[in-house]
Design an enzyme around this catalytic site. Sequence first.
Site, PDB file in Angstrom:
ATOM      1  N   PHE A  51      48.871  40.414  31.815  1.00  0.00           N
ATOM      2  CA  PHE A  51      50.280  40.521  31.453  1.00  0.00           C
ATOM      3  C   PHE A  51      51.024  39.221  31.763  1.00  0.00           C
ATOM      4  O   PHE A  51      51.908  38.811  31.003  1.00  0.00           O
ATOM      5  CB  PHE A  51      50.933  41.684  32.191  1.00  0.00           C
ATOM      6  CG  PHE A  51      50.301  43.019  31.908  1.00  0.00           C
ATOM      7  CD1 PHE A  51      49.711  43.292  30.679  1.00  0.00           C
ATOM      8  CD2 PHE A  51      50.280  44.005  32.879  1.00  0.00           C
ATOM      9  CE1 PHE A  51      49.125  44.522  30.416  1.00  0.00           C
ATOM     10  CE2 PHE A  51      49.707  45.246  32.626  1.00  0.00           C
ATOM     11  CZ  PHE A  51      49.122  45.502  31.395  1.00  0.00           C
ATOM     12  N   GLU A  75      57.303  42.814  32.314  1.00  0.00           N
ATOM     13  CA  GLU A  75      56.848  41.562  32.931  1.00  0.00           C
ATOM     14  C   GLU A  75      57.778  40.396  32.650  1.00  0.00           C
ATOM     15  O   GLU A  75      57.937  39.492  33.485  1.00  0.00           O
ATOM     16  CB  GLU A  75      55.428  41.241  32.456  1.00  0.00           C
ATOM     17  CG  GLU A  75      54.365  42.210  32.967  1.00  0.00           C
ATOM     18  CD  GLU A  75      54.327  43.519  32.207  1.00  0.00           C
ATOM     19  OE1 GLU A  75      53.736  44.487  32.708  1.00  0.00           O
ATOM     20  OE2 GLU A  75      54.904  43.569  31.084  1.00  0.00           O
ATOM     21  N   ARG A 125      42.068  41.953  45.344  1.00  0.00           N
ATOM     22  CA  ARG A 125      42.839  42.987  46.028  1.00  0.00           C
ATOM     23  C   ARG A 125      41.910  44.070  46.595  1.00  0.00           C
ATOM     24  O   ARG A 125      40.709  44.081  46.357  1.00  0.00           O
ATOM     25  CB  ARG A 125      43.832  43.630  45.062  1.00  0.00           C
ATOM     26  CG  ARG A 125      43.191  44.354  43.900  1.00  0.00           C
ATOM     27  CD  ARG A 125      44.116  45.375  43.282  1.00  0.00           C
ATOM     28  NE  ARG A 125      44.482  46.439  44.216  1.00  0.00           N
ATOM     29  CZ  ARG A 125      43.770  47.552  44.392  1.00  0.00           C
ATOM     30  NH1 ARG A 125      42.647  47.758  43.719  1.00  0.00           N
ATOM     31  NH2 ARG A 125      44.168  48.467  45.257  1.00  0.00           N
TER      32      ARG A 125
END
Length: 331
Positions: free
Chosen positions: A101, A76, A184
């Site tokens: 993250f 990340e 999502r």
Amino acid sequence: MSTVTTKAKLKTSAMIASFADPGQKTTSAPFGHALVKAAEADSRIVGLTADLGKYTDMHIFAKALPERFFQMGMAEQLLFGAAAGMAETGLIPFASTYSVFAARRAYDFLCLDIAEPNLNVNIIGGLPGLTTGYGPSHQATEDMAIFRGMPNLTIVDPCDSVDIEQAVPQLAASDGPTYLRLLRGNVPTVLDEYDYTFELGKAKVLRGGNDVVFVSSGLMTMRALQAADALAAHNVDVAVVHTPTIKPFDSATVLAELNTGRLAVTLENHTVVGGLFETVASAVVTAGLGKRVVPIALPDQFLDAGALPTLHERYGLSVDRIVAKVLAELG
């Protein structure tokens, strides 16, 4: 002969990760499709992910425009550093990973590589708040609290597919970095039934009401609208103000609605610490309104793993729990 009525048992599997109601209208992968549409109109837009394309709907973009997609692997910090470099050259990166993250693992890279030089990098954070049953390692319940203090960073908490589809081109066109709390997969479509358009930095009054005013963001705006309908059966008239942009916050619109005798309630898919409630409370105190604000939010603790319907009921985000809270406040 006696009849025994049993209440349906809530399911507990963490695999049950949808917050859409059974039979509810949804749109598949609205972020991925909106990003493709925006990129087809602007050749500067590129997509990056840290091994989470499928789980942040970035795979839609990767399939449509493979030459403008970059798979950075499980790294990340590299994801954000590379996005910053791309932005320095004039590209407009959309970089996706899980919110945990982005906020916990790569904060410093976002802060110093992207926010300090005020680059147009758009961070897409999956699984914000309580949108997964996989426990504290995946539940980004404190992401907005972490990010609100970062200068230059715009924070968007969309309600549904309408918000996401309309937000993407505006994020691309805005100066400076943005953080989108991604919904999502099959995302509920709610706001198409209201006189509503997403405007970056603006709150919108979705419905009026004489007794209570809800100020909500994210998926909790969907729940606020459902709770408002349910409370009507109790002769409680509820207004709903949707605040998809958490920072910069549209204090003027929100305070105009709060500066009345109605019960004021905030609703958010985030810990009660550092999110929408404290944003609203700060605006109220700064304006000198002397107004009590009741928070409906996640508790200041690490949450359990389990099925989302069970967890939303347990932690007060379900419609039934919202209705009960408001009726108790009204006495």
